[in-house]
Design a protein around this motif. Structure first.
Motif, PDB file in Angstrom:
ATOM      1  N   THR A  92       0.844  -1.199   0.000  1.00 55.49           N
ATOM      2  CA  THR A  92       0.000   0.000   0.000  1.00 55.49           C
ATOM      3  C   THR A  92       0.878   1.247   0.000  1.00 55.49           C
ATOM      4  O   THR A  92       2.025   1.218   0.464  1.00 55.49           O
ATOM      5  CB  THR A  92      -0.928   0.025   1.222  1.00 55.49           C
ATOM      6  OG1 THR A  92      -0.144   0.021   2.425  1.00 55.49           O
ATOM      7  CG2 THR A  92      -1.843  -1.191   1.228  1.00 55.49           C
ATOM      8  N   ASP A  96      -2.703   5.495  -2.053  1.00 58.25           N
ATOM      9  CA  ASP A  96      -3.833   4.601  -1.790  1.00 58.25           C
ATOM     10  C   ASP A  96      -4.672   5.113  -0.629  1.00 58.25           C
ATOM     11  O   ASP A  96      -5.906   5.016  -0.642  1.00 58.25           O
ATOM     12  CB  ASP A  96      -3.337   3.193  -1.481  1.00 58.25           C
ATOM     13  CG  ASP A  96      -2.594   2.554  -2.636  1.00 58.25           C
ATOM     14  OD1 ASP A  96      -2.836   2.956  -3.786  1.00 58.25           O
ATOM     15  OD2 ASP A  96      -1.770   1.656  -2.383  1.00 58.25           O
ATOM     16  N   LYS A 101      -8.299   3.258  -2.803  1.00 58.80           N
ATOM     17  CA  LYS A 101      -8.177   2.086  -3.662  1.00 58.80           C
ATOM     18  C   LYS A 101      -6.704   1.724  -3.813  1.00 58.80           C
ATOM     19  O   LYS A 101      -5.891   2.576  -4.151  1.00 58.80           O
ATOM     20  CB  LYS A 101      -8.786   2.339  -5.042  1.00 58.80           C
ATOM     21  CG  LYS A 101     -10.299   2.459  -5.041  1.00 58.80           C
ATOM     22  CD  LYS A 101     -10.840   2.532  -6.449  1.00 58.80           C
ATOM     23  CE  LYS A 101     -12.364   2.559  -6.450  1.00 58.80           C
ATOM     24  NZ  LYS A 101     -12.925   2.568  -7.823  1.00 58.80           N
ATOM     25  N   THR A 104      -1.860  -1.403  -6.278  1.00 57.87           N
ATOM     26  CA  THR A 104      -1.064  -2.619  -6.466  1.00 57.87           C
ATOM     27  C   THR A 104      -1.930  -3.825  -6.775  1.00 57.87           C
ATOM     28  O   THR A 104      -1.460  -4.800  -7.376  1.00 57.87           O
ATOM     29  CB  THR A 104      -0.214  -2.882  -5.209  1.00 57.87           C
ATOM     30  OG1 THR A 104       0.504  -1.689  -4.880  1.00 57.87           O
ATOM     31  CG2 THR A 104       0.785  -3.999  -5.445  1.00 57.87           C
ATOM     32  N   LEU A 105      -3.197  -3.804  -6.368  1.00 59.23           N
ATOM     33  CA  LEU A 105      -4.083  -4.924  -6.657  1.00 59.23           C
ATOM     34  C   LEU A 105      -4.296  -5.123  -8.154  1.00 59.23           C
ATOM     35  O   LEU A 105      -4.703  -6.196  -8.598  1.00 59.23           O
ATOM     36  CB  LEU A 105      -5.437  -4.727  -5.971  1.00 59.23           C
ATOM     37  CG  LEU A 105      -5.446  -4.861  -4.445  1.00 59.23           C
ATOM     38  CD1 LEU A 105      -6.801  -4.447  -3.879  1.00 59.23           C
ATOM     39  CD2 LEU A 105      -5.123  -6.292  -4.025  1.00 59.23           C
ATOM     40  N   GLN A 106      -4.021  -4.105  -8.932  1.00 56.01           N
ATOM     41  CA  GLN A 106      -4.184  -4.199 -10.377  1.00 56.01           C
ATOM     42  C   GLN A 106      -2.932  -4.731 -11.073  1.00 56.01           C
ATOM     43  O   GLN A 106      -2.951  -4.987 -12.276  1.00 56.01           O
ATOM     44  CB  GLN A 106      -4.527  -2.816 -10.963  1.00 56.01           C
ATOM     45  CG  GLN A 106      -5.759  -2.174 -10.346  1.00 56.01           C
ATOM     46  CD  GLN A 106      -7.007  -3.006 -10.572  1.00 56.01           C
ATOM     47  OE1 GLN A 106      -7.192  -3.571 -11.648  1.00 56.01           O
ATOM     48  NE2 GLN A 106      -7.868  -3.083  -9.564  1.00 56.01           N
ATOM     49  N   ARG A 113      -0.653 -10.780  -2.184  1.00 58.12           N
ATOM     50  CA  ARG A 113      -1.682  -9.879  -1.675  1.00 58.12           C
ATOM     51  C   ARG A 113      -1.641  -9.908  -0.153  1.00 58.12           C
ATOM     52  O   ARG A 113      -1.881 -10.946   0.454  1.00 58.12           O
ATOM     53  CB  ARG A 113      -3.071 -10.311  -2.163  1.00 58.12           C
ATOM     54  CG  ARG A 113      -3.201 -10.343  -3.685  1.00 58.12           C
ATOM     55  CD  ARG A 113      -3.212  -8.917  -4.248  1.00 58.12           C
ATOM     56  NE  ARG A 113      -3.431  -8.912  -5.688  1.00 58.12           N
ATOM     57  CZ  ARG A 113      -2.464  -8.813  -6.580  1.00 58.12           C
ATOM     58  NH1 ARG A 113      -1.200  -8.758  -6.187  1.00 58.12           N
ATOM     59  NH2 ARG A 113      -2.750  -8.783  -7.868  1.00 58.12           N
ATOM     60  N   MET A 117      -3.685  -4.746   1.955  1.00 58.95           N
ATOM     61  CA  MET A 117      -4.053  -4.411   0.579  1.00 58.95           C
ATOM     62  C   MET A 117      -5.524  -4.686   0.320  1.00 58.95           C
ATOM     63  O   MET A 117      -6.178  -3.962  -0.431  1.00 58.95           O
ATOM     64  CB  MET A 117      -3.200  -5.214  -0.407  1.00 58.95           C
ATOM     65  CG  MET A 117      -1.750  -4.783  -0.496  1.00 58.95           C
ATOM     66  SD  MET A 117      -0.758  -5.938  -1.481  1.00 58.95           S
ATOM     67  CE  MET A 117      -1.577  -5.835  -3.074  1.00 58.95           C
ATOM     68  N   LYS A 118      -6.072  -5.722   0.960  1.00 57.30           N
ATOM     69  CA  LYS A 118      -7.440  -6.153   0.659  1.00 57.30           C
ATOM     70  C   LYS A 118      -8.463  -5.633   1.654  1.00 57.30           C
ATOM     71  O   LYS A 118      -9.668  -5.674   1.374  1.00 57.30           O
ATOM     72  CB  LYS A 118      -7.499  -7.684   0.642  1.00 57.30           C
ATOM     73  CG  LYS A 118      -6.601  -8.317  -0.410  1.00 57.30           C
ATOM     74  CD  LYS A 118      -6.669  -9.820  -0.376  1.00 57.30           C
ATOM     75  CE  LYS A 118      -6.004 -10.395   0.854  1.00 57.30           C
ATOM     76  NZ  LYS A 118      -5.992 -11.871   0.857  1.00 57.30           N
ATOM     77  N   ASN A 180      -7.826   0.517   1.132  1.00 54.47           N
ATOM     78  CA  ASN A 180      -8.722  -0.074   0.133  1.00 54.47           C
ATOM     79  C   ASN A 180     -10.194   0.057   0.530  1.00 54.47           C
ATOM     80  O   ASN A 180     -11.022  -0.769   0.163  1.00 54.47           O
ATOM     81  CB  ASN A 180      -8.379  -1.558  -0.069  1.00 54.47           C
ATOM     82  CG  ASN A 180      -8.869  -2.072  -1.417  1.00 54.47           C
ATOM     83  OD1 ASN A 180      -8.733  -1.398  -2.435  1.00 54.47           O
ATOM     84  ND2 ASN A 180      -9.452  -3.257  -1.431  1.00 54.47           N
TER      85      ASN A 180
END
Length: 354
Positions: A92, A96, A101, A104-106, A113, A117-118, A180
């Motif tokens: 993160t 972010d 959002k 890095t999730l993309q 993960r 991050m989630k 996120n």
């Protein structure tokens, strides 16, 4: 007089039966309604709107103390370890926190993960720590410790400053900094549900097919050399349901390490294998130690070879914990009796072969 007493007892029984039937009209005469105190004891979940969050607070500094004694052994000093569980911290950025959002999730090239991050709601993190951590003693943390550990994790992720004190009064403000928080979508069939204005329709409309099914083949278990990594898996499944597993005694693993053949190992005396394994499972030692490979801590084989014949020393280390002998990750003091620690220590001091 006897007839009168019997009549009174019968009448009282009828009154009691009627009260129970009134408490539980669906099943007359069976059980009773839970008391408010009993409901409160079970109803400990914390919702995203913070309903259920108890009053209290905890500082980042306090959280670091709790983390180092009860969390770092599994999750790493900075929450980055992936040796036992997935990493908690990382991935993160400050951007972010602003957008809500995690970019890095993309990325398809990012190695993994992390939890931060989630994570969408800080209440989820707080609630999970409270009810499930530490892994070997769930629900043992005080309210202050849960607030403190949550604050420390968010500090590790640069969400909160080092001098911050998290509490039930400022949790809403902290929620607005979760990296996120805006990364989830509710634009699908089953959410938010009819009670909140949704359609309630399923995401897919496939029809089940139970004909012409291929041969499922043979269910594959873990290879012999890996079956003892986390103790006896056959003793770590629920008592009900379809879950099944295989025995993974250290004796099996040691035999497999010498020879990959499926031959059964020679019987081992209870004093060398069975009794210690029961204690290792009871005290969750296998969360950090394996038979012959390093996890968070050294393997049983390495400990046995290094401290062969030092039962008293090993007993003391089991109960007091420490760090520096096998690396920087500390082993927290263990809540174990002197007698049981002595049994494990005596087993290790015999010198376990690889």
């Amino acid at each position: 007089m006897t007839a009168v007493l019997r009549a009174l007892v019968f009448a009282v029984g009828l009154m009691s039966f009627g009260a129970q039937a009134q408490d539980n009209p669906r099943y007359p005469g069976i059980g009773r309604a839970a008391t408010p105190a009993e409901v409160t004891a079970w109803d400990i979940d914390v919702r995203p709107d913070f309903k259920g969050l108890p009053a209290g607070s905890g500082s980042v500094a306090k959280g670091q103390q709790v983390w180092e004694t009860k969390c770092a052994s599994c999750h790493g000093v900075f929450g980055e370890s992936n040796q036992v569980f997935n990493p908690l911290i990382g991935g993160t950025t400050a951007q972010d926190i602003t957008t809500g959002k995690v970019a890095t999730l993309q990325r398809t090239d990012y190695p993994g993960r992390t939890t931060l991050m989630k994570l969408q709601n800080v209440s989820t993190l707080w609630d999970y720590i409270r009810r499930a951590m530490p892994w070997n003693e769930p629900k043992s943390l005080s309210t202050e410790e849960v607030y403190a550990v949550t604050a420390y994790m968010l500090n590790l992720a640069d969400v909160l400053p080092a001098d911050f004190t998290l509490s039930n009064t400022n949790m809403g403000e902290v929620q607005q900094r979760i990296p996120n928080r805006n990364g989830f979508t509710t634009q699908h069939g089953l959410w938010p549900g009819r009670e909140f204005g949704g359609t309630g329709k399923p995401d897919t409309r496939a029809r089940p097919c139970m004909k012409d099914c291929p041969d499922p083949g043979k269910l594959a278990l873990a290879p012999d050399f890996a079956r003892g990594s986390h103790g006896d898996l056959s003793q770590q499944v629920r008592l009900v349901g379809p879950q099944r597993s295989a025995s993974a005694r250290i004796a099996d693993v040691q035999t497999a390490a010498v020879s990959p053949s499926p031959a059964s190992p020679s019987p081992a005396s209870p004093s060398r294998i069975d009794v210690p394994l029961a204690l290792l499972q009871k005290h969750s030692c296998n969360a950090c130690h394996a038979a012959s490979t390093k996890l968070v801590g050294p393997s049983w084989a390495d400990i046995g070879q290094k401290h062969k014949g030092k039962a008293d020393y090993l007993e003391g280390k089991i109960r007091s914990g420490g760090s520096g002998i096998w690396g920087a990750i500390p082993m927290p003091p263990q809540s174990i009796s002197k007698e049981e620690a002595g049994q494990i220590a005596a087993w290790l001091a015999q010198g376990i072969s690889r």
